[in-house]
Design a protein around this motif. Structure first.
Motif, PDB file in Angstrom:
ATOM      1  N   ASN A 126       0.845  -1.182   0.000  1.00 32.61           N
ATOM      2  CA  ASN A 126       0.000   0.000   0.000  1.00 32.61           C
ATOM      3  C   ASN A 126       0.882   1.234   0.000  1.00 32.61           C
ATOM      4  N   GLY A 135       1.967   5.000   0.278  1.00 32.40           N
ATOM      5  CA  GLY A 135       1.491   6.077   1.135  1.00 32.40           C
ATOM      6  C   GLY A 135       1.001   5.595   2.484  1.00 32.40           C
ATOM      7  N   GLN A 136       1.315   4.342   2.815  1.00 32.02           N
ATOM      8  CA  GLN A 136       0.908   3.760   4.080  1.00 32.02           C
ATOM      9  C   GLN A 136       2.078   2.985   4.680  1.00 32.02           C
ATOM     10  N   TYR A 137       1.915   2.592   5.928  1.00 32.97           N
ATOM     11  CA  TYR A 137       2.896   1.705   6.554  1.00 32.97           C
ATOM     12  C   TYR A 137       2.618   0.273   6.127  1.00 32.97           C
ATOM     13  N   ASN A 138       3.674  -0.463   5.858  1.00 28.40           N
ATOM     14  CA  ASN A 138       3.578  -1.866   5.463  1.00 28.40           C
ATOM     15  C   ASN A 138       4.586  -2.669   6.288  1.00 28.40           C
ATOM     16  N   PHE A 175       7.458   2.677   5.739  1.00 29.97           N
ATOM     17  CA  PHE A 175       6.546   3.518   4.961  1.00 29.97           C
ATOM     18  C   PHE A 175       6.987   3.454   3.512  1.00 29.97           C
ATOM     19  N   TYR A 186       6.743   4.941  -0.446  1.00 31.26           N
ATOM     20  CA  TYR A 186       6.384   6.066  -1.315  1.00 31.26           C
ATOM     21  C   TYR A 186       7.329   6.067  -2.505  1.00 31.26           C
ATOM     22  N   GLU A 237       9.230   8.424   9.763  1.00 28.06           N
ATOM     23  CA  GLU A 237       7.781   8.558   9.884  1.00 28.06           C
ATOM     24  C   GLU A 237       7.328   9.890   9.307  1.00 28.06           C
ATOM     25  N   VAL A 239      -0.182  10.055   6.586  1.00 26.56           N
ATOM     26  CA  VAL A 239      -0.273   9.015   5.565  1.00 26.56           C
ATOM     27  C   VAL A 239      -1.492   9.300   4.697  1.00 26.56           C
ATOM     28  N   VAL A 240      -1.662   8.528   3.637  1.00 20.64           N
ATOM     29  CA  VAL A 240      -2.802   8.727   2.748  1.00 20.64           C
ATOM     30  C   VAL A 240      -4.112   8.697   3.542  1.00 20.64           C
ATOM     31  N   ASP A 291      -4.924  11.147   5.688  1.00 20.90           N
ATOM     32  CA  ASP A 291      -4.775  12.079   6.810  1.00 20.90           C
ATOM     33  C   ASP A 291      -4.919  13.532   6.351  1.00 20.90           C
TER      34      ASP A 291
END
Length: 277
Positions: A3, A5-8, A49, A51, A64, A68-69, A71
């Motif tokens: 994903n 724009g998110q944490y994975n 994260f 990107y 960090e 994120v997407v 927000d």
């Protein structure tokens, strides 16, 4: 699949001189060496994260971002061009706001409230000031006394309009504000009332008994740190109570009342005193 724009949380595929590659179901995503934790090995899992870097390649980082997407955050413009503006969001690569997504012409050094989104055409993370149409109270996902995330949106005659969980809007009334706040401030709160036409009133802090309990625990801690006595009582000015305790006078009175009933404190003429257990 990852994903963007998110944490994975991804597994380490292989190590190279300039970092490690993380498993994305394909050739792997690079985590540059400067972000690789000491002792990280193949098959270890790591939260990162994801990107795009300046060369449009997917990249991982343990840094960090400020959002994120999805927000809504307040970010500072660091570079302005004819095509748009770049905002500092806490990563090495700044986030881009296309000119078409700006309310007015952005200025370098100024701060702006934006929503982070994933551009459908490029697949990159970007930001926009034009997100008002996405906020709706038609179908609420919250109920009274729910704890929620709040972002201060704009000033009104009766207080502040706030964004609730990045989805809805509500009002934080003037008489519920006990510290200086500005547009873009983020805070925890709860839904106080849902009125006709799904109009929402919110309050900063925790809801119900839990809120009083949390503040009561804070008063006990401060008493212990100050030799069991504090020179504050129901006649103290609201500003003095807020400056020291970080709570409203109403909350202070509720919390001390609860502690008094539990026989944990006593009231004196000049303040409150901790009772020995």
């Amino acid at each position: 699949m990852v994903n963007v724009g998110q944490y994975n949380t991804l597994k380490v595929l292989r190590t190279v001189d300039f970092g490690v590659y993380l498993d994305d179901g394909a050739e792997g995503i690079l985590l540059p060496k400067r972000f690789v934790p000491d002792g990280l090995q193949v098959d270890d899992e790591l939260r990162v994260f994801i990107y795009h870097d300046s060369e449009s390649r997917l990249i991982a980082t343990t840094e960090e971002p400020k959002g994120v997407v999805g927000d809504i955050v307040k970010l500072r413009a660091v570079t302005v061009t004819k095509e748009g503006a770049f905002l500092d969001w806490g990563l090495m690569k700044d986030i881009f706001v296309p000119k078409s997504k700006q309310q007015n012409y952005m200025r370098e050094g100024a701060e702006y409230l934006v929503k982070i989104y994933l551009d459908e055409q490029t697949g990159r993370v970007a930001a926009t000031e034009k997100f008002d149409y996405e906020l709706s109270n038609d179908e609420l996902t919250v109920k009274e006394m729910d704890e929620v995330d709040l972002v201060v949106y704009r000033r009104t005659d009766i207080g502040y309009v706030v964004i609730i969980n990045n989805k809805h809007t509500g009002v934080l009334h003037e008489n519920e504000i006990y510290r200086n706040i500005t547009v873009g401030d983020r805070m925890k709160g709860f839904i106080k009332t849902i009125r006709e036409e799904n109009k929402i009133d919110v309050v900063v802090g925790k809801a119900g008994y839990g809120r009083v309990e949390g503040e009561a625990e804070k008063i006990l801690r401060l008493l212990k740190e100050n030799d069991g006595y504090l020179p504050y009582h129901d006649k103290s000015a609201p500003e003095e109570i807020y400056d020291f305790f970080g709570m409203s006078k109403k909350s202070f009175k509720m919390a001390t009342g609860s502690l008094y009933k539990q026989k944990k404190i006593e009231f004196t003429k000049t303040g409150i005193k901790l009772l020995e257990e």
